[in-house]
Design a protein around this motif. Structure first.
Motif, PDB file in Angstrom:
ATOM      1  N   LEU A  98      -6.249   3.150   3.111  1.00 62.36           N
ATOM      2  CA  LEU A  98      -7.558   3.459   3.682  1.00 62.36           C
ATOM      3  C   LEU A  98      -8.645   2.530   3.159  1.00 62.36           C
ATOM      4  CD1 LEU A  98      -9.066   5.423   5.556  1.00 62.36           C
ATOM      5  CD2 LEU A  98      -9.487   6.857   3.548  1.00 62.36           C
ATOM      6  N   PHE A  99      -8.581   2.186   1.888  1.00 62.57           N
ATOM      7  CA  PHE A  99      -9.612   1.332   1.287  1.00 62.57           C
ATOM      8  C   PHE A  99      -9.206  -0.135   1.211  1.00 62.57           C
ATOM      9  CE2 PHE A  99     -10.505   5.587  -0.525  1.00 62.57           C
ATOM     10  CZ  PHE A  99     -11.770   5.748   0.001  1.00 62.57           C
ATOM     11  N   ASP A 100      -8.148  -0.493   1.906  1.00 60.08           N
ATOM     12  CA  ASP A 100      -7.716  -1.889   1.983  1.00 60.08           C
ATOM     13  C   ASP A 100      -8.488  -2.567   3.122  1.00 60.08           C
ATOM     14  OD1 ASP A 100      -6.451  -4.317   2.080  1.00 60.08           O
ATOM     15  OD2 ASP A 100      -4.405  -3.502   2.011  1.00 60.08           O
ATOM     16  N   THR A 101      -9.632  -3.142   2.786  1.00 58.91           N
ATOM     17  CA  THR A 101     -10.493  -3.733   3.820  1.00 58.91           C
ATOM     18  C   THR A 101      -9.882  -4.984   4.441  1.00 58.91           C
ATOM     19  OG1 THR A 101     -11.684  -4.952   2.091  1.00 58.91           O
ATOM     20  CG2 THR A 101     -12.592  -2.819   2.766  1.00 58.91           C
ATOM     21  N   ALA A 102      -8.932  -5.625   3.754  1.00 53.86           N
ATOM     22  CA  ALA A 102      -8.295  -6.803   4.327  1.00 53.86           C
ATOM     23  C   ALA A 102      -7.527  -6.470   5.598  1.00 53.86           C
ATOM     24  CB  ALA A 102      -7.357  -7.453   3.299  1.00 53.86           C
ATOM     25  N   GLY A 159       3.959  12.280   0.308  1.00 53.75           N
ATOM     26  CA  GLY A 159       5.027  11.336   0.013  1.00 53.75           C
ATOM     27  C   GLY A 159       4.568   9.948  -0.374  1.00 53.75           C
ATOM     28  N   PHE A 160       3.266   9.659  -0.227  1.00 49.61           N
ATOM     29  CA  PHE A 160       2.731   8.349  -0.603  1.00 49.61           C
ATOM     30  C   PHE A 160       1.227   8.490  -0.788  1.00 49.61           C
ATOM     31  CE2 PHE A 160       2.851   8.725   3.962  1.00 49.61           C
ATOM     32  CZ  PHE A 160       1.620   8.274   4.382  1.00 49.61           C
ATOM     33  N   PHE A 161       0.595   7.422  -1.256  1.00 47.67           N
ATOM     34  CA  PHE A 161      -0.833   7.437  -1.568  1.00 47.67           C
ATOM     35  C   PHE A 161      -1.592   6.797  -0.404  1.00 47.67           C
ATOM     36  CE2 PHE A 161      -4.500   5.569  -4.073  1.00 47.67           C
ATOM     37  CZ  PHE A 161      -5.153   6.767  -4.232  1.00 47.67           C
ATOM     38  N   ASP A 216       0.825  -1.210   0.000  1.00 52.85           N
ATOM     39  CA  ASP A 216       0.000   0.000   0.000  1.00 52.85           C
ATOM     40  C   ASP A 216       0.858   1.258   0.000  1.00 52.85           C
ATOM     41  OD1 ASP A 216      -2.279  -1.549   0.028  1.00 52.85           O
ATOM     42  OD2 ASP A 216      -2.595  -1.386   2.191  1.00 52.85           O
ATOM     43  N   PHE A 217       1.944   1.207   0.749  1.00 53.37           N
ATOM     44  CA  PHE A 217       2.828   2.366   0.839  1.00 53.37           C
ATOM     45  C   PHE A 217       3.529   2.644  -0.491  1.00 53.37           C
ATOM     46  CE2 PHE A 217       6.975   4.289   1.957  1.00 53.37           C
ATOM     47  CZ  PHE A 217       6.507   5.450   2.566  1.00 53.37           C
ATOM     48  N   ALA A 218       3.789   1.605  -1.242  1.00 49.95           N
ATOM     49  CA  ALA A 218       4.492   1.760  -2.523  1.00 49.95           C
ATOM     50  C   ALA A 218       3.565   2.105  -3.673  1.00 49.95           C
ATOM     51  CB  ALA A 218       5.249   0.465  -2.851  1.00 49.95           C
TER      52      ALA A 218
END
Length: 510
Positions: free
Chosen positions: A315-319, A308-310, A296-298
């Motif tokens: 936030l939308f990574d429900t896992a 510096g990152f998205f 997610d950070f990359a």
């Protein structure tokens, strides 16, 4: 008697200023310029009007579903992590038989009220026509105009936020009971703004503190007015903000702590204490969770260059919710909060650096060149989603009715090159104005009206974006749009003070 004396004094002023020069039907030079500027403002407002066509954006489905749940349940209810103020507004509109077109018409009326209130405030605070020029630019600014048609909370948050600022400025121009009532109105507007966006939570706090300083309620009546306004503001925050809203889905329950966690993911991944906390809550899934966070950070590293990152990838990574608390919303929220606090305690300087960079970004693009497309972009993917929500709640609206026709934003969006340079120059002027105010405030022993009034704007502007800088990201221009009218007021005060300073210097030289 006092009013009569004031009128008589003002009636002689044009003759003295004009020095017998020619005028329009007896109107002096100062009044003539005032009429011209007010006319230009009204013309800018009229030509900026657009059809009341609702425009769907990415946040619209959550707002619409929250509104219908609020209407059916009879209490503020949120879905998708939204704040409850705008859904309450939508629910009220639906309850009185209105539709989405009615919502846009109300937003257009609110925009008119905002612009006229800012113009009246600038005229009162600067006592000259020059103060209205930045307000004319506010009235033609594409970044604010487009939100009149978009079904999202941005415009109404901007209205109440800037009305609160205007109320405090008006309080510096009047005396006695009128000042107390202006402060009371400002406090209530600030509380309403926080209901529309919880990131504005510092705004009512700033309004109450500055209002108490301005009003100095020394009599029983004034103290009662201030006390009632503060009590009503607190009641609004308790009942109508995120604190008093019921969460209808997991996304709403975890939204705030997960936002803090994800938008500080660089600090979390750099903190050994935060990593230990992740390993503690994830258990056997710790390695998989860290691998997911690294991915997610990359993701999309250039999307938010200042942050510096998205952050949305996380936030939308429900896992992640399942990893940290087996899908339990309350447990996941508590886990995200603990991890975030562990990271901040372990890396306080990194967190402070992040906040300062975000605030510096906010100052450098205080009037961002936003909304330069000729037509308002529509989220076509969300149109069927909104239609399904309306149908599910007994309001059948086919997607074809929601699609609508493209709505042109405004005058300056047709010349994006000019608009970009113009508003970047105004942002630079805002920074200069803040520096000038700082030097003036430090260098003068006596308190001047400019120091007081510009200080109000600076404090309210900082309060409106400080929470976003601490908790979210200001890389997206629309987080700064609500501050735009305040920037106009600052430029009005700066222009009037600079003009007066130059006049005094010339008089001294003579």
């Amino acid at each position: 008697m006092e009013w009569t004396a004031t009128v008589r004094s003002d009636s002689k002023a044009p003759a003295r200023m004009a020095g017998g020069a020619a005028s329009w039907g007896g109107i002096g030079s100062s009044s003539r310029w005032s009429v011209l500027v007010w006319t230009a403002l009204l013309v800018a407002m009229v030509v900026s009007f657009r059809p009341a066509v609702p425009v769907i954006w990415g946040d619209t489905p959550s707002f619409v579903e929250s509104a219908l749940l609020t209407l059916e349940g009879g209490r503020p209810t949120v879905a998708g992590g939204r704040d409850p103020g705008y859904p309450a507004f939508l629910a009220t509109t639906f309850a009185f038989g209105g539709d989405l077109g009615t919502v846009v018409r109300v937003q257009e009326a609110a925009w008119c009220v905002l612009v006229l209130a800012l113009a009246a405030t600038a005229r009162m605070a600067t006592r000259g026509a020059v103060g209205l020029v930045p307000v004319i630019l506010v009235a033609t600014y594409p970044g604010l105009l487009l939100f009149r048609n978009v079904l999202t909370a941005e415009l109404l948050f901007a209205v109440f936020l800037n009305l609160a600022t205007a109320g405090l400025l008006v309080a510096t121009c009047v005396d006695n009971a009128a000042r107390c009532w202006a402060v009371a109105a400002s406090v209530l507007c600030a509380a309403l703004a926080a209901c529309f966006r919880s990131q504005g939570l510092l705004v009512p706090i700033a309004a109450i503190l500055m209002g108490a300083w301005l009003a100095r309620p020394g009599t029983v009546t004034r103290f009662a007015v201030m006390s009632v306004s503060v009590a009503m503001a607190l009641a609004l925050l308790v009942a109508g903000s995120r604190f008093g809203a019921a969460a209808s889905d997991q996304a709403s329950a975890v939204f705030v702590p997960k936002t803090l966690f994800c938008n500080h993911l660089n600090i979390v991944l750099a903190s050994d204490a935060a990593r230990r906390e992740i390993a503690s809550v994830a258990g056997d899934r710790a390695d998989a969770t860290m691998a997911r966070l690294d991915a997610d950070f990359a993701a999309k590293p250039g999307r938010w260059p200042v942050l510096g990152f998205f952050g949305d990838a996380c936030l939308f990574d429900t896992a992640l919710d399942r990893d940290v608390a087996d899908g339990d919303a309350v447990g996941a929220a508590a886990a995200y909060r603990r991890i975030f606090l562990a990271a901040v305690r372990d890396r306080p300087l990194a967190y402070a650096d992040k906040v300062l960079r975000q605030m510096a970004y906010g100052a450098s693009v205080a009037w961002p060149s936003y909304g330069l497309d000729p037509a308002i972009p529509i989220s076509t993917d969300d149109v069927p989603h909104v239609s399904d929500i309306m149908t599910r709640h007994g309001r059948n609206i086919p997607p074809t009715e929601l699609q609508g026709e493209p709505v042109r934003i405004g005058l300056l969006s047709d010349v994006p090159g000019l608009s970009t340079y113009l508003f970047r120059a105004l942002s630079a002027t805002f920074v200069i104005a803040v520096i000038f105010w700082t030097v003036t405030a430090v260098g003068r022993r006596r308190r001047s009206q400019f120091v007081t009034r510009a200080g109000i704007v600076v404090v309210m502007w900082a309060a409106s974006i400080a929470t976003a800088a601490c908790a979210h990201t200001l890389d997206i221009g629309r987080y700064l749009i609500p501050a735009v009218p305040m920037v106009g007021l600052m430029l009005s005060l700066f222009a009037a003070e600079l003009t007066g300073t130059i006049a005094r210097l010339r008089k001294g030289a003579d």
